[in-house]
Write a protein that holds these residues in place. Structure first.
Motif, mmCIF file in Angstrom:
data_model
loop_
_atom_site.group_PDB
_atom_site.id
_atom_site.type_symbol
_atom_site.label_atom_id
_atom_site.label_comp_id
_atom_site.label_asym_id
_atom_site.label_seq_id
_atom_site.Cartn_x
_atom_site.Cartn_y
_atom_site.Cartn_z
ATOM 1 N N GLY A 104 0.799 -1.054 0.117
ATOM 2 C CA GLY A 104 -0.034 -0.152 -0.044
ATOM 3 C C GLY A 104 0.959 1.352 -0.028
ATOM 4 O O GLY A 104 0.341 2.293 -0.042
ATOM 5 N N PHE A 105 2.042 1.294 0.106
ATOM 6 C CA PHE A 105 3.172 2.212 0.227
ATOM 7 C C PHE A 105 3.932 2.220 -0.886
ATOM 8 O O PHE A 105 4.716 1.269 -1.332
ATOM 9 C CB PHE A 105 3.968 2.406 1.483
ATOM 10 C CG PHE A 105 4.337 3.708 1.927
ATOM 11 C CD1 PHE A 105 3.590 4.463 2.321
ATOM 12 C CD2 PHE A 105 5.813 3.759 1.434
ATOM 13 C CE1 PHE A 105 4.172 5.841 2.921
ATOM 14 C CE2 PHE A 105 6.290 5.193 1.793
ATOM 15 C CZ PHE A 105 5.709 6.059 2.300
ATOM 16 N N GLU A 106 4.174 3.446 -1.840
ATOM 17 C CA GLU A 106 5.080 3.718 -2.778
ATOM 18 C C GLU A 106 6.421 4.200 -2.598
ATOM 19 O O GLU A 106 6.328 5.260 -2.022
ATOM 20 C CB GLU A 106 4.232 4.169 -3.795
ATOM 21 C CG GLU A 106 5.400 4.343 -5.267
ATOM 22 C CD GLU A 106 4.640 5.279 -6.331
ATOM 23 O OE1 GLU A 106 4.420 4.987 -7.433
ATOM 24 O OE2 GLU A 106 4.232 6.538 -5.880
ATOM 25 N N VAL A 107 7.538 3.521 -2.908
ATOM 26 C CA VAL A 107 8.982 4.059 -2.805
ATOM 27 C C VAL A 107 9.263 3.946 -4.021
ATOM 28 O O VAL A 107 9.691 2.947 -4.754
ATOM 29 C CB VAL A 107 9.574 3.189 -1.832
ATOM 30 C CG1 VAL A 107 11.075 3.700 -1.615
ATOM 31 C CG2 VAL A 107 9.212 3.206 -0.588
ATOM 32 N N VAL A 108 9.985 5.028 -4.568
ATOM 33 C CA VAL A 108 10.715 5.294 -5.711
ATOM 34 C C VAL A 108 12.133 6.038 -5.322
ATOM 35 O O VAL A 108 11.894 7.118 -4.909
ATOM 36 C CB VAL A 108 10.035 6.068 -6.823
ATOM 37 C CG1 VAL A 108 10.735 6.388 -8.219
ATOM 38 C CG2 VAL A 108 8.688 5.451 -7.231
#
Length: 419
Positions: free
Chosen positions: A193-197
């Protein structure tokens, strides 16, 4: 060779006079020929023979003469290391392999060709095994053989040094790779549910790894924690300190530390592990609350961050404290809680992203310039936004060789759901 000749018998004075200075030989046939030779030989007759062989060999080189190992060290100190050294194994102050090992220690960058007698071929082979490039038998010398031995010895030494340098670079690359894995870990998230780029870009001239680092972990209560930091300076010590701080941050966060207490613990680690008092570290630590509406921020001398909401980007810089290590035991780092609009993303980065010089002068891109670039890319997806921001910052600094410092950039945010 320039040296005092007083007290030296007439034959030796004549030999010194002949051998002094640069020989005016024909132009070298090989571009890789040594430009300078050093003869370490106590016999004037053998010295004259070597000079004649050199003149007839077609090698254009300056020849210096030392009568002993002590003289050789003096010549090396005054004139530098030559391309090739011709060494007699019977000197007044050194004999056999001892002469070879001492000379190699004094001039590790020079090719060494040993001169032996007719009955000493075994000594020549032993000298090669000890590190010399070749050996020549005095009674069997002729110009072609002499020239070939000197040329091959010089080239073998160059190949040996190139191979050693390549091995050093390989080891350095492997060590940098290990340090990079420590500085730039895989996020530790419990769901999707969490986006890391995240991106890391080394500076233009950084053969040495910097101390930029980041990390992202999710604790059991659903809070997502993130950090971006930068240890001052470049090199293995700084990179290792960055790894140490990143691992310590993850450990303290998973143990429940936050806010100023977390910064105090990290500063204790930095002070205990750093090589000198001049080293410090800046960082920003975030905590995204499980309700997805708030984010807690603690800053230690680190730049602000970019907040993206829809097609807009703003520069966010909550109050903070000094960099870790500047005021050990005296600083305080306030924790600020900011609202997090739905769909918002936060971009954290190290200062290498905006400290590159731009334009005709020496102006930095700066925070304003970076914000302008971010606003132009505001409508892009997170990964494209991050890549575009870095490439545009590099393009802005292209006239000055590109980004001078390392860059770590992390874009963070909750993924939007259909509900």
């Amino acid at each position: 060779m320039a040296e005092a000749l007083e007290g030296v018998p007439a034959p030796r004075r004549n030999a010194d006079a002949v051998l002094s200075g640069t020989l005016e030989a024909s132009r070298s046939a090989w571009p890789g020929d040594p430009v300078a030779l050093l003869l370490v030989e106590d016999d004037p007759g053998d010295a004259l023979l070597v000079e004649e062989l050199l003149a007839d060999s077609g090698i254009s080189a300056a020849l210096s003469w030392a009568r002993s190992l002590a003289d050789a060290r003096r010549v090396l100190a005054e004139q530098g290391v030559p391309g090739c050294i011709l060494l007699d194994l019977h000197l007044p102050d050194a004999h056999g392999l001892d002469a070879v090992t001492q000379l190699l220690a004094a001039a590790p960058g020079a090719a060494v060709v040993v001169l032996t007698g007719l009955a000493e071929e075994a000594s020549g082979l032993a000298a090669v095994a000890a590190g010399a490039q070749d050996y020549l038998v005095k009674g069997q010398l002729e110009p072609q053989l002499f020239g070939r031995a000197v040329r091959y010895a010089a080239q073998r030494k160059q190949v040996e040094q190139a191979a050693a340098a390549l091995q050093v670079e390989r080891v350095r690359a492997q060590e940098n790779s290990r340090l990079e894995r420590g500085l730039l870990p895989v996020p530790l998230l419990r769901g999707d549910g969490f986006e890391v780029v995240s991106r890391y870009r080394p500076g233009r001239a950084q053969a040495l790894l910097g101390g930029d680092f980041y990390d992202v972990v999710e604790t059991a209560d659903g809070t997502v924690h993130a950090v971006v930091g930068d240890v001052s300076g470049h090199g293995p010590a700084e990179a290792a300190l960055g790894v140490c701080l990143r691992v310590a941050w993850r450990s303290f966060v998973l143990a429940g530390s936050s806010g100023s207490t977390l910064m105090e613990l990290l500063e204790q680690i930095l002070v205990a592990e750093r090589d000198g008092e001049q080293l410090f570290a800046t960082l920003t630590s975030l905590s995204f609350t499980p309700d997805r509406r708030r984010v807690r921020v603690v800053r230690a001398g680190h730049p602000g961050m970019l907040q993206r909401v829809g097609g807009d980007v703003e520069w966010v810089e909550p109050p903070g404290g000094p960099a870790l290590g500047l005021l050990p035991g005296l600083a305080h780092w306030p924790q600020e809680e900011l609202p997090l609009p739905p769909g918002a993303g936060l971009a954290l980065f190290t200062d290498g992203l905006f400290e590159g010089h731009t334009g005709r002068g020496r102006e930095r891109l700066g925070e304003r310039g970076l914000l302008a670039l971010a606003r132009k890319a505001a409508g892009l997806a997170s990964d494209l936004f991050v890549d575009t921001l870095i490439s545009d910052a590099e393009a802005a600094a292209a006239g000055h060789g590109g980004l001078a410092d390392d860059v770590a950039l992390v874009h963070l945010g909750w993924k939007q759901t259909d509900s």
